[in-house]
Design an enzyme around this catalytic site. Structure first.
Site, PDB file in Angstrom:
ATOM      1  N   HIS A  69       0.775  -1.108  -0.122  1.00 47.56           N
ATOM      2  CA  HIS A  69       0.004   0.429  -0.083  1.00 47.56           C
ATOM      3  C   HIS A  69       0.951   0.767  -0.099  1.00 47.56           C
ATOM      4  O   HIS A  69       2.135   1.201   0.497  1.00 47.56           O
ATOM      5  CB  HIS A  69      -0.912   0.075   0.463  1.00 47.56           C
ATOM      6  CG  HIS A  69      -2.415   1.048   1.074  1.00 47.56           C
ATOM      7  ND1 HIS A  69      -1.532   2.140   1.550  1.00 47.56           N
ATOM      8  CD2 HIS A  69      -3.292   1.537   0.530  1.00 47.56           C
ATOM      9  CE1 HIS A  69      -3.099   2.961   1.262  1.00 47.56           C
ATOM     10  NE2 HIS A  69      -3.460   2.565   1.139  1.00 47.56           N
ATOM     11  N   GLU A 114      -3.534   2.176  -7.014  1.00 48.44           N
ATOM     12  CA  GLU A 114      -3.883   2.789  -6.645  1.00 48.44           C
ATOM     13  C   GLU A 114      -3.062   4.252  -6.522  1.00 48.44           C
ATOM     14  O   GLU A 114      -1.923   4.356  -6.213  1.00 48.44           O
ATOM     15  CB  GLU A 114      -3.826   3.338  -4.862  1.00 48.44           C
ATOM     16  CG  GLU A 114      -5.150   1.646  -4.665  1.00 48.44           C
ATOM     17  CD  GLU A 114      -5.145   1.873  -3.107  1.00 48.44           C
ATOM     18  OE1 GLU A 114      -5.887   2.459  -2.763  1.00 48.44           O
ATOM     19  OE2 GLU A 114      -4.585   1.384  -1.884  1.00 48.44           O
TER      20      GLU A 114
HETATM   21  P1  PGA Z   1      -9.272   6.314  -0.010  1.00 50.38           P
HETATM   22  O1  PGA Z   1      -7.814   5.308   0.174  1.00 50.38           O
HETATM   23  O2  PGA Z   1     -10.692   6.045  -0.297  1.00 50.38           O
HETATM   24  O3  PGA Z   1      -9.266   7.247   1.333  1.00 50.38           O
HETATM   25  O4  PGA Z   1      -8.552   7.362  -0.933  1.00 50.38           O
HETATM   26  C1  PGA Z   1      -7.445   4.604  -0.651  1.00 50.38           C
HETATM   27  C2  PGA Z   1      -6.165   3.447  -0.164  1.00 50.38           C
HETATM   28  O5  PGA Z   1      -5.456   3.540   0.555  1.00 50.38           O
HETATM   29  O6  PGA Z   1      -7.262   2.166  -0.030  1.00 50.38           O
END
Ligand code: PGA
Length: 236
Positions: A88, A157
């Protein structure tokens, strides 16, 4: 679809129990067959629930041992946890995990047969350098990672979209997911400022097999609404 709620360092044990009760009854009342995974903080881990998978946001790649402040396989086994987030962006950029450490974690938990949600994504400065820089940055995040691992789920992401309220335009998601699809047959999730208002249109995009939701997943009702949207998509 696969819908993940990443609580990060939010919610107490009591709050997590109340949350899971809402989501579990929603999933069974609506006979949802999409995969729903909740990642609570360690202090709120529960033994596997009926219809919601419980995963961890991190763990140290060892059976047990002298790793102050970490938790290892032994503690996860006590809760029957077999699902983990690895790579992550907050682990990479805030906690300073290197690709080498991340790859070691991946190898260990793959050997243990975990479902691994492996996260990749670029900072804004990299995206601004153009497609070549962008793809070589993402490629580097796959160093030491087995893209053919059977229980792999990939989450794209973009760092600049996490917790910022910014989301890429559809075309940017579609392009990245197409590039990821060329690397792996694993399900591909999108994450970064997903919320009730945009979840449906993101889940409709090509090669998007689900969403990884942070802030907006903290409301059980909002998360259930996104689960409902995923179920409706299938019926269209
Ligand atoms: P967010 O985070 O939806 O608050 O942007 C997503 C994540 O970090 O998995």
């Amino acid at each position: 679809m696969i819908l993940c709620a990443n609580f990060k360092a939010n919610k107490t044990r009591q709050e997590t129990r109340a949350y899971l009760a809402v989501v579990e009854s929603f999933v069974s009342a609506n006979t949802i067959d999409d995969t729903v995974i909740v990642f609570p903080p360690f202090t709120a881990l529960e033994r596997m629930s009926r219809n919601v998978l419980i995963g961890v946001q991190n763990a140290y790649p060892a059976q047990n041992g002298a790793y102050t402040g970490e938790i290892t396989l032994e503690q996860l086994e006590e809760f029957g946890v077999k699902t983990i987030l690895i790579g992550h962006s907050e682990r990479r950029h805030v906690l300073g995990e290197t690709q080498e450490q991340i790859a070691a974690k991946f190898r260990f938990f793959a050997q243990q047969g975990f479902v691994i949600i492996y996260c990749v994504g670029e900072p804004l400065a990299v995206r601004e350098q153009g497609d070549e820089a962008l793809m070589s940055y993402i490629d580097a995040q796959f160093e030491g990672i087995d893209c053919n691992y059977a229980d792999l789920i990939i989450a794209y992401e973009p760092v600049w979209a996490i917790g910022t309220g910014l989301t890429p335009i559809s075309q940017q998601i579609v392009e990245m997911h197409a590039a990821l699809r060329a690397k792996t047959q694993a399900p591909l999730l999108y994450g970064g400022s997903v919320k009730v208002d945009n979840a449906r249109s993101i889940m409709e995009l090509d090669n998007v097999d689900g969403v990884l939701v942070g802030s907006a997943s903290l409301s059980a009702n909002d998360f259930c609404e996104m689960i409902a949207q995923a179920a409706e998509l299938k019926n269209v």
